[in-house]
Design a protein around this motif. Structure first.
Motif, PDB file in Angstrom:
ATOM      1  N   ALA A   1       0.599  -1.628   0.234  1.00 51.67           N
ATOM      2  CA  ALA A   1      -0.333  -0.096  -0.116  1.00 51.67           C
ATOM      3  C   ALA A   1       1.192   1.347  -0.335  1.00 51.67           C
ATOM      4  CB  ALA A   1      -1.033   0.145   1.218  1.00 51.67           C
ATOM      5  N   TRP A   2       1.820   1.653   0.720  1.00 52.69           N
ATOM      6  CA  TRP A   2       2.851   2.241   0.764  1.00 52.69           C
ATOM      7  C   TRP A   2       3.108   2.689  -0.710  1.00 52.69           C
ATOM      8  CZ3 TRP A   2       8.266   2.597  -0.135  1.00 52.69           C
ATOM      9  CH2 TRP A   2       9.236   3.691  -0.083  1.00 52.69           C
ATOM     10  N   ARG A   3       4.027   1.693  -0.925  1.00 48.86           N
ATOM     11  CA  ARG A   3       4.391   1.649  -2.497  1.00 48.86           C
ATOM     12  C   ARG A   3       3.560   2.030  -3.620  1.00 48.86           C
ATOM     13  NH1 ARG A   3       9.719   1.584  -4.649  1.00 48.86           N
ATOM     14  NH2 ARG A   3       9.523   1.002  -6.781  1.00 48.86           N
ATOM     15  N   PHE A   4       2.184   1.621  -3.147  1.00 47.26           N
ATOM     16  CA  PHE A   4       1.275   2.194  -4.590  1.00 47.26           C
ATOM     17  C   PHE A   4       0.883   3.293  -4.143  1.00 47.26           C
ATOM     18  CE2 PHE A   4      -3.109   2.902  -5.570  1.00 47.26           C
ATOM     19  CZ  PHE A   4      -2.973   2.789  -6.126  1.00 47.26           C
ATOM     20  N   ALA A   5       1.243   4.010  -2.579  1.00 48.04           N
ATOM     21  CA  ALA A   5       0.673   5.412  -2.879  1.00 48.04           C
ATOM     22  C   ALA A   5       1.907   6.430  -3.049  1.00 48.04           C
ATOM     23  CB  ALA A   5       0.091   5.437  -0.908  1.00 48.04           C
ATOM     24  N   ARG A   6       2.490   5.402  -2.977  1.00 45.51           N
ATOM     25  CA  ARG A   6       4.155   6.977  -3.233  1.00 45.51           C
ATOM     26  C   ARG A   6       4.095   7.033  -5.157  1.00 45.51           C
ATOM     27  NH1 ARG A   6       6.728   9.474  -0.591  1.00 45.51           N
ATOM     28  NH2 ARG A   6       6.831  11.012  -2.650  1.00 45.51           N
ATOM     29  N   GLN A   7       3.765   5.493  -5.549  1.00 47.32           N
ATOM     30  CA  GLN A   7       3.996   5.528  -6.771  1.00 47.32           C
ATOM     31  C   GLN A   7       2.708   6.564  -7.363  1.00 47.32           C
ATOM     32  OE1 GLN A   7       6.040   4.830  -9.069  1.00 47.32           O
ATOM     33  NE2 GLN A   7       7.393   3.310  -7.124  1.00 47.32           N
ATOM     34  N   LEU A   8       1.547   6.662  -6.899  1.00 45.52           N
ATOM     35  CA  LEU A   8       0.083   7.421  -7.253  1.00 45.52           C
ATOM     36  C   LEU A   8       0.994   8.786  -7.061  1.00 45.52           C
ATOM     37  CD1 LEU A   8      -2.244   7.298  -8.128  1.00 45.52           C
ATOM     38  CD2 LEU A   8      -3.121   7.200  -5.839  1.00 45.52           C
ATOM     39  N   MET A   9       1.537   9.371  -5.819  1.00 47.71           N
ATOM     40  CA  MET A   9       1.832  11.076  -5.571  1.00 47.71           C
ATOM     41  C   MET A   9       2.899  11.408  -6.188  1.00 47.71           C
ATOM     42  SD  MET A   9      -1.020  11.445  -3.430  1.00 47.71           S
ATOM     43  CE  MET A   9      -1.760   9.880  -4.485  1.00 47.71           C
ATOM     44  N   ARG A  10       3.694  10.446  -6.574  1.00 46.64           N
ATOM     45  CA  ARG A  10       4.961  11.837  -7.327  1.00 46.64           C
ATOM     46  C   ARG A  10       5.029  11.827  -8.225  1.00 46.64           C
ATOM     47  NH1 ARG A  10       9.049   6.823  -8.068  1.00 46.64           N
ATOM     48  NH2 ARG A  10       9.135   6.903  -5.626  1.00 46.64           N
ATOM     49  N   PRO A  11       4.120  11.561  -9.600  1.00 48.39           N
ATOM     50  CA  PRO A  11       3.210  13.329 -10.180  1.00 48.39           C
ATOM     51  C   PRO A  11       3.088  14.060  -9.962  1.00 48.39           C
ATOM     52  CG  PRO A  11       2.765  10.108 -10.798  1.00 48.39           C
ATOM     53  CD  PRO A  11       2.943  10.226  -9.492  1.00 48.39           C
ATOM     54  N   LEU A  12       2.055  13.904  -8.863  1.00 48.13           N
ATOM     55  CA  LEU A  12       1.739  14.559  -8.456  1.00 48.13           C
ATOM     56  C   LEU A  12       2.881  16.056  -7.421  1.00 48.13           C
ATOM     57  CD1 LEU A  12      -1.871  13.450  -6.932  1.00 48.13           C
ATOM     58  CD2 LEU A  12      -1.706  14.724  -9.026  1.00 48.13           C
ATOM     59  N   GLU A  13       3.643  14.948  -6.762  1.00 48.17           N
ATOM     60  CA  GLU A  13       4.707  16.458  -6.373  1.00 48.17           C
ATOM     61  C   GLU A  13       5.532  16.609  -7.434  1.00 48.17           C
ATOM     62  OE1 GLU A  13       6.477  12.894  -4.027  1.00 48.17           O
ATOM     63  OE2 GLU A  13       5.554  13.172  -1.890  1.00 48.17           O
ATOM     64  N   GLU A  14       5.621  16.062  -8.164  1.00 44.64           N
ATOM     65  CA  GLU A  14       6.221  17.183  -9.177  1.00 44.64           C
ATOM     66  C   GLU A  14       5.476  17.894 -10.532  1.00 44.64           C
ATOM     67  OE1 GLU A  14       7.103  14.029 -12.276  1.00 44.64           O
ATOM     68  OE2 GLU A  14       9.154  13.484 -10.988  1.00 44.64           O
ATOM     69  N   LEU A  15       4.449  17.900 -10.251  1.00 39.22           N
ATOM     70  CA  LEU A  15       3.065  18.872 -10.621  1.00 39.22           C
ATOM     71  C   LEU A  15       3.530  19.328  -9.352  1.00 39.22           C
ATOM     72  CD1 LEU A  15       0.517  17.562 -11.999  1.00 39.22           C
ATOM     73  CD2 LEU A  15       1.491  18.735 -13.252  1.00 39.22           C
ATOM     74  N   GLU A  16       3.387  19.932  -8.247  1.00 35.33           N
ATOM     75  CA  GLU A  16       3.761  20.709  -6.987  1.00 35.33           C
ATOM     76  C   GLU A  16       4.357  21.603  -7.186  1.00 35.33           C
ATOM     77  OE1 GLU A  16       3.347  21.570  -2.381  1.00 35.33           O
ATOM     78  OE2 GLU A  16       3.684  19.368  -3.523  1.00 35.33           O
ATOM     79  N   ALA A  17       5.784  21.239  -7.790  1.00 34.59           N
ATOM     80  CA  ALA A  17       7.303  21.959  -7.737  1.00 34.59           C
ATOM     81  C   ALA A  17       7.090  22.419  -9.289  1.00 34.59           C
ATOM     82  CB  ALA A  17       7.969  20.167  -7.152  1.00 34.59           C
ATOM     83  N   GLY A  18       6.295  21.538  -9.521  1.00 31.53           N
ATOM     84  CA  GLY A  18       7.093  22.514 -11.336  1.00 31.53           C
ATOM     85  C   GLY A  18       5.607  23.651 -10.865  1.00 31.53           C
ATOM     86  N   ALA A  19       4.642  23.602 -10.396  1.00 31.49           N
ATOM     87  CA  ALA A  19       2.971  24.701 -10.467  1.00 31.49           C
ATOM     88  C   ALA A  19       4.072  25.750  -9.482  1.00 31.49           C
ATOM     89  CB  ALA A  19       2.501  24.394  -9.283  1.00 31.49           C
ATOM     90  N   ILE A  20       4.973  25.670  -8.297  1.00 31.27           N
ATOM     91  CA  ILE A  20       5.689  26.465  -7.162  1.00 31.27           C
ATOM     92  C   ILE A  20       6.790  27.649  -7.964  1.00 31.27           C
ATOM     93  CG2 ILE A  20       7.183  26.911  -6.145  1.00 31.27           C
ATOM     94  CD1 ILE A  20       5.579  24.234  -4.548  1.00 31.27           C
ATOM     95  N   ALA A  21       7.558  26.477  -8.825  1.00 33.32           N
ATOM     96  CA  ALA A  21       8.165  27.097  -9.873  1.00 33.32           C
ATOM     97  C   ALA A  21       7.856  28.348 -10.904  1.00 33.32           C
ATOM     98  CB  ALA A  21       9.203  26.246 -10.889  1.00 33.32           C
ATOM     99  N   VAL A  22       6.394  27.490 -11.423  1.00 31.77           N
ATOM    100  CA  VAL A  22       6.076  28.937 -12.386  1.00 31.77           C
ATOM    101  C   VAL A  22       5.840  30.016 -11.489  1.00 31.77           C
ATOM    102  CG1 VAL A  22       4.512  29.094 -14.179  1.00 31.77           C
ATOM    103  CG2 VAL A  22       5.911  26.943 -14.417  1.00 31.77           C
ATOM    104  N   ALA A  23       5.209  29.161 -10.585  1.00 31.82           N
ATOM    105  CA  ALA A  23       4.704  30.325  -9.967  1.00 31.82           C
ATOM    106  C   ALA A  23       5.723  32.102  -9.144  1.00 31.82           C
ATOM    107  CB  ALA A  23       3.848  30.428  -7.871  1.00 31.82           C
ATOM    108  N   ARG A  24       7.130  31.328  -9.204  1.00 30.46           N
ATOM    109  CA  ARG A  24       8.003  32.532  -8.894  1.00 30.46           C
ATOM    110  C   ARG A  24       8.664  32.290 -10.186  1.00 30.46           C
ATOM    111  NH1 ARG A  24      11.143  28.269  -4.716  1.00 30.46           N
ATOM    112  NH2 ARG A  24       9.663  29.169  -2.620  1.00 30.46           N
TER     113      ARG A  24
END
Length: 435
Positions: free
Chosen positions: A164-187
């Motif tokens: 379950a941890w592995r599945f959640a990690r794989q599921l959230m990784r693209p969202l974390e990259e999207l979050e980092a990208g959105a923060i960069a664009v905001a700056r």
């Protein structure tokens, strides 16, 4: 206990809760539909054996021949209290559920103890013979038959939780990259295109984000290029006009000064336009002594017939910021105050620990409370906005720079019935945009 706020932690907690509940339900089902009926059946069989040995209400030991026959037929030993304690009764433990079942079957209060060796041994003191103990070996029920089951269930739970941890990690990784990208664009920083991975919805979202980021980057580049061209195209004829005024006769000195003043105002408006459209990502912050910066900037304003009152801390107040941006904030506020008739300006700085609070007050005509939000928008004109001239970008630039520093800006009425501008800035810039 810290509350789970990220999507990863919430997903992991949800999956773990479902798995734990599933394990609990499995155990309850195992107990109710397998273990409990088995124990009842064992209680019934044991009680029947006791009834065969003691068919009537009697107390005391059986004859030796009867005990021998009982042992040969059933494998049950019959001991007195002392003999039972010598043969392992002291190490046996009470099993209340089994005791209640056998007592109910025998119609009286029986004592039941369970001893665990290589196999289970049941000690029973029946109500028909309260001075003796029956030693019933259950050779077909081994403790090793149950321990592997508990071990396998525990291993299964751990493996499932890890999955379950592995599945959640794989599921959230693209969202974390999207979050980092959105923060960069905001700056104002535009990263390379993100990898399209994950589920179909996440791949579509990533593709849309990459397209949006690319479009915003092109739009900003075109805007900067256009403003640079406009600035150049406007300053060139202004320079020619200024050169032409130098050739005017002394009899036209008043007209010459008027034209030069208009040229200076136009250049100032162009500078404000460029300041306002400057992207947030082009500024870099560093720790500076805000006390010294305020003192140096306002000291220059005092040389322009502006009476200053400084209420600054005696010690240095280090704030992570963009020095040029804060200089522009102070210059704009003092310039606006002087432009609209103020003669006195007070600057007060307070250190609140993680934040600093800067208050700029003047004795000018002030701004009506109904226009507080209006004057912070660009190109605001009109008497109620107290803009007697200029581009209407002064306070808008101040608000934008403060927002770039993750600060807040509030307008109010000063002690002199003029304008009060209160700016609250973090002493250290956060690594990301926060709620």
């Amino acid at each position: 206990m810290r509350r789970a706020t990220s999507m990863f932690s919430r997903t992991l907690w949800f999956l773990a809760s479902v798995l734990v509940v599933y394990q609990l339900v499995s155990y309850v089902a195992f107990y109710n539909y397998l273990l409990e009926p088995t124990v009842k059946q064992i209680s019934h069989l044991l009680a029947n054996q006791v009834k065969l040995i003691f068919p009537a209400q009697r107390d005391g030991m059986l004859p030796d021949e009867a005990e021998a026959l009982v042992y040969l037929a059933t494998g049950i030993d019959i001991y007195s209290q002392g003999e039972a304690e010598q043969h392992g009764l002291k190490t046996a433990k009470r099993y209340q559920y089994l005791e209640e079942g056998i007592s109910e079957e025998l119609g009286g209060a029986a004592k039941v103890r369970v001893e665990i060796q290589d196999h289970y041994i049941i000690w029973i003191q029946p109500p028909q013979a309260s001075t003796i103990w029956l030693r019933v070996p259950l050779t077909e029920i081994d403790d090793d038959d149950i321990q592997p089951l508990m071990f396998y269930l525990s291993v299964l739970l751990v493996v499932t939780l890890f999955a379950a941890w592995r599945f959640a990690r794989q599921l959230m990784r693209p969202l974390e990259e999207l979050e980092a990208g959105a923060i960069a664009v905001a700056r104002g920083q535009f990263p390379d295109a993100l990898n399209e991975q994950g589920s179909r919805e996440l791949r579509r979202l990533t593709r849309s984000f990459n397209h949006m980021s690319h479009s915003i980057k092109e739009l900003i580049e075109e805007r900067n290029l256009m403003m640079a061209g406009v600035s150049h195209d406007l300053r060139t004829p202004l320079t020619r006009i200024r050169l032409a005024t130098e050739m005017m006769s002394s009899r036209e000195e008043g007209l010459k000064e008027s034209i030069n003043a208009d040229i200076d105002e136009t250049n100032a408006i162009i500078d404000q336009f460029i300041d306002y459209i400057r992207p947030a990502g082009s500024v870099e912050t560093r720790p500076i002594d805000l006390t010294q910066l305020i003192h140096d900037v306002l000291l220059l304003q005092g040389e322009q017939d502006l009476e200053l009152e400084l209420a600054l801390p005696p010690e240095a107040v280090l704030v992570e910021c963009h020095p040029l941006g804060l200089r522009r904030v102070l210059n704009n506020l003092c310039g606006n105050a002087q432009r609209y008739g103020a003669r006195r300006v007070q600057a007060e700085l307070r250190d609140d620990g993680h934040w600093v609070r800067l208050r700029i007050s003047d004795d000018g005509p002030g701004i009506p409370e109904a226009d507080y939000q209006r004057v912070l928008r660009p190109f605001t004109q009109g008497n109620q906005a107290r803009t007697g001239g200029g581009s209407g970008l002064g306070l808008a630039i101040v608000a934008k720079i403060v927002a770039q520093h993750h600060g807040t800006l509030r307008l109010g009425v000063s002690d002199w019935n003029g304008l009060l501008v209160e700016i609250r800035l973090p002493k250290q810039q956060p690594l990301e945009w926060v709620d």
